[in-house]
Design an enzyme around this catalytic site. Structure first.
Site, PDB file in Angstrom:
ATOM      1  N   HIS A 157      -0.366  -5.055  19.481  1.00 14.24           N
ATOM      2  CA  HIS A 157       0.080  -4.458  18.125  1.00 14.24           C
ATOM      3  C   HIS A 157       0.671  -3.409  18.055  1.00 14.24           C
ATOM      4  O   HIS A 157       0.262  -2.346  18.804  1.00 14.24           O
ATOM      5  CB  HIS A 157      -1.144  -4.440  17.044  1.00 14.24           C
ATOM      6  N   CYS A 212       2.948   5.662   8.854  1.00 18.79           N
ATOM      7  CA  CYS A 212       1.914   5.615   7.691  1.00 18.79           C
ATOM      8  C   CYS A 212       0.696   7.034   7.938  1.00 18.79           C
ATOM      9  O   CYS A 212       0.348   7.220   9.200  1.00 18.79           O
ATOM     10  CB  CYS A 212       0.937   4.569   7.505  1.00 18.79           C
ATOM     11  N   SER A 271       1.532  -9.843  10.735  1.00 19.82           N
ATOM     12  CA  SER A 271       0.944  -8.573   9.981  1.00 19.82           C
ATOM     13  C   SER A 271      -0.509  -8.693  10.163  1.00 19.82           C
ATOM     14  O   SER A 271      -1.219  -9.765  10.034  1.00 19.82           O
ATOM     15  CB  SER A 271       1.367  -9.018   8.420  1.00 19.82           C
ATOM     16  N   SER A 272      -1.120  -7.971  10.611  1.00 16.77           N
ATOM     17  CA  SER A 272      -2.622  -7.926  11.062  1.00 16.77           C
ATOM     18  C   SER A 272      -3.492  -7.824   9.929  1.00 16.77           C
ATOM     19  O   SER A 272      -4.307  -8.595   9.783  1.00 16.77           O
ATOM     20  CB  SER A 272      -3.042  -6.479  11.766  1.00 16.77           C
ATOM     21  N   SER A 322       2.023  -5.369   3.499  1.00 14.00           N
ATOM     22  CA  SER A 322       3.482  -5.339   3.528  1.00 14.00           C
ATOM     23  C   SER A 322       4.216  -6.559   2.662  1.00 14.00           C
ATOM     24  O   SER A 322       5.676  -6.504   2.858  1.00 14.00           O
ATOM     25  CB  SER A 322       3.807  -5.645   5.041  1.00 14.00           C
ATOM     26  N   THR A 377      -5.925   0.712  11.880  1.00 13.72           N
ATOM     27  CA  THR A 377      -6.321   0.822  10.281  1.00 13.72           C
ATOM     28  C   THR A 377      -6.339  -0.430   9.746  1.00 13.72           C
ATOM     29  O   THR A 377      -6.728  -0.620   8.562  1.00 13.72           O
ATOM     30  CB  THR A 377      -5.057   1.654   9.743  1.00 13.72           C
ATOM     31  N   CYS A 429       0.941  -1.069   0.188  1.00 10.84           N
ATOM     32  CA  CYS A 429       0.071  -0.058   0.039  1.00 10.84           C
ATOM     33  C   CYS A 429       0.982   1.185  -0.049  1.00 10.84           C
ATOM     34  O   CYS A 429       2.217   1.078   0.181  1.00 10.84           O
ATOM     35  CB  CYS A 429      -0.914  -0.054   1.111  1.00 10.84           C
ATOM     36  N   GLU A 439       0.917  -0.684  16.284  1.00 11.91           N
ATOM     37  CA  GLU A 439      -0.212   0.438  15.865  1.00 11.91           C
ATOM     38  C   GLU A 439      -1.010   0.697  17.233  1.00 11.91           C
ATOM     39  O   GLU A 439      -1.198   2.022  17.454  1.00 11.91           O
ATOM     40  CB  GLU A 439      -0.896   0.147  14.670  1.00 11.91           C
TER      41      GLU A 439
END
Length: 318
Positions: free
Chosen positions: A130, A102, A229-230, A274, A171, A17, A132
């Site tokens: 996590h 991000c 990786s969520s 990712s 996100t 992304c 984030e």
């Protein structure tokens, strides 16, 4: 021997992304402009292949700032974002900081700050532990944010007495799961303030929509991505929910368990935000060794978003 036929449905959009692409560019450009080492706090993105490639070029990955010696070399914060205490600690040590957070994560940080300034208690929908979530909760004082992970958490949530409420989200969540949690929150707390615009990012939404389109049509589906990786984990879950009982999260083609996969005539392939495209090509090549493959791209959205690089690197980028 004649290979059996196999139809590959390639999800699009998939893979990198704009936020991931920007974060990797930041490390690459810092290495080009300032030379090695460039220190990176946490994995720049959750993908082992990407991290190892950057390490080979001279990036040094650490979990905490105290692992970094006194240096004038760049110190990069990962795409997932960090608590406010981290850049402050870096400033006190005189580090040259480059923030690869991000911009869509930064948007969530600013929303949380605004809610706090307006006297609202923030409910954060996300996954405990996590990076984030740690970063978002770390934008506000202790106790100013309550983390909600499940519908059960909503049912037992005890809001501070008399406090106005607002919610925000990680996100990279499941769109469907998050919708259910939001509905439950608004039912329990009708005056809760919602984000101006949905916090789940465009890339997460688009990749899940593509998997929804492909999953009912295939015998098996491979999600190329990392276990931490969520957004990749959510893609596997979405595929299973949409009727693909053989949905597998793999980092590399070598991880394919051919016995578990069994007989297949159609297979879907996608990649978390990712995961680089080279790893998707590796999976296609592995399938082509065993099958006579045809590849069809199933596109459900076009993505044209790009984010600006930090000011310190723009001249180098040009």
């Amino acid at each position: 021997m004649t290979k059996p036929p196999l139809s590959i449905l390639l999800c699009a959009p998939r893979g990198f992304c704009a936020g991931v692409d920007r974060a990797i560019q930041i490390v690459d450009l810092a290495l080009e402009r300032f030379g090695a080492p460039v220190y990176v706090r946490h994995e720049i993105v959750h993908n082992k292949y990407v991290v190892e490639e950057l390490r080979r070029k001279g990036a040094v990955f650490v979990e905490e700032l105290d692992e970094i010696p006194d240096t004038g070399q760049p110190v990069v914060f990962s795409a997932h974002g960090v608590a406010k205490a981290v850049p402050e600690a870096a400033r006190l040590r005189g580090f040259f900081q480059l923030d690869a957070t991000c911009p869509l994560v930064t948007k969530v940080h600013r929303e949380a700050e605004i809610h706090h300034k307006r006297g609202r208690h923030v409910i954060l929908i996300g996954h405990a532990g996590h990076p984030e979530v740690i970063g978002t909760m770390g934008q506000l004082p202790d106790g100013a944010v309550t983390l909600v992970e499940t519908l059960d958490d909503v049912a037992t949530l005890e809001a501070p007495d008399g406090a106005a409420l607002a919610y925000t989200t990680q996100t990279t969540l499941s769109v469907d799961d998050t919708r259910a949690i939001v509905e439950a929150l608004t039912e329990r707390f009708p005056t809760i303030t919602a984000p101006h615009k949905e916090d789940i990012c465009y890339a997460t939404t688009n990749r899940q929509a593509s998997v929804k389109a492909v999953a009912p049509r295939v015998d098996a589906l491979f999600v190329v991505g990392a276990p931490n990786s969520s957004n990749s984990q959510r893609l596997r879950e979405v595929a299973a929910r949409e009727g693909c009982t053989r949905a597998y999260l793999i980092q590399r083609a070598a991880e394919i368990d051919w016995e578990a996969v069994g007989e297949i005539r159609t297979v879907g392939i996608t990649a978390g935000a990712s995961a680089p495209e080279v790893l998707v090509e590796e999976v296609i090549d592995a399938l082509a060794e065993r099958y006579d493959v045809t590849v069809e791209t199933v596109r459900t959205a076009d993505e044209t978003i790009a984010f600006n690089l930090p000011r310190e690197l723009r001249a180098g980028a040009a």
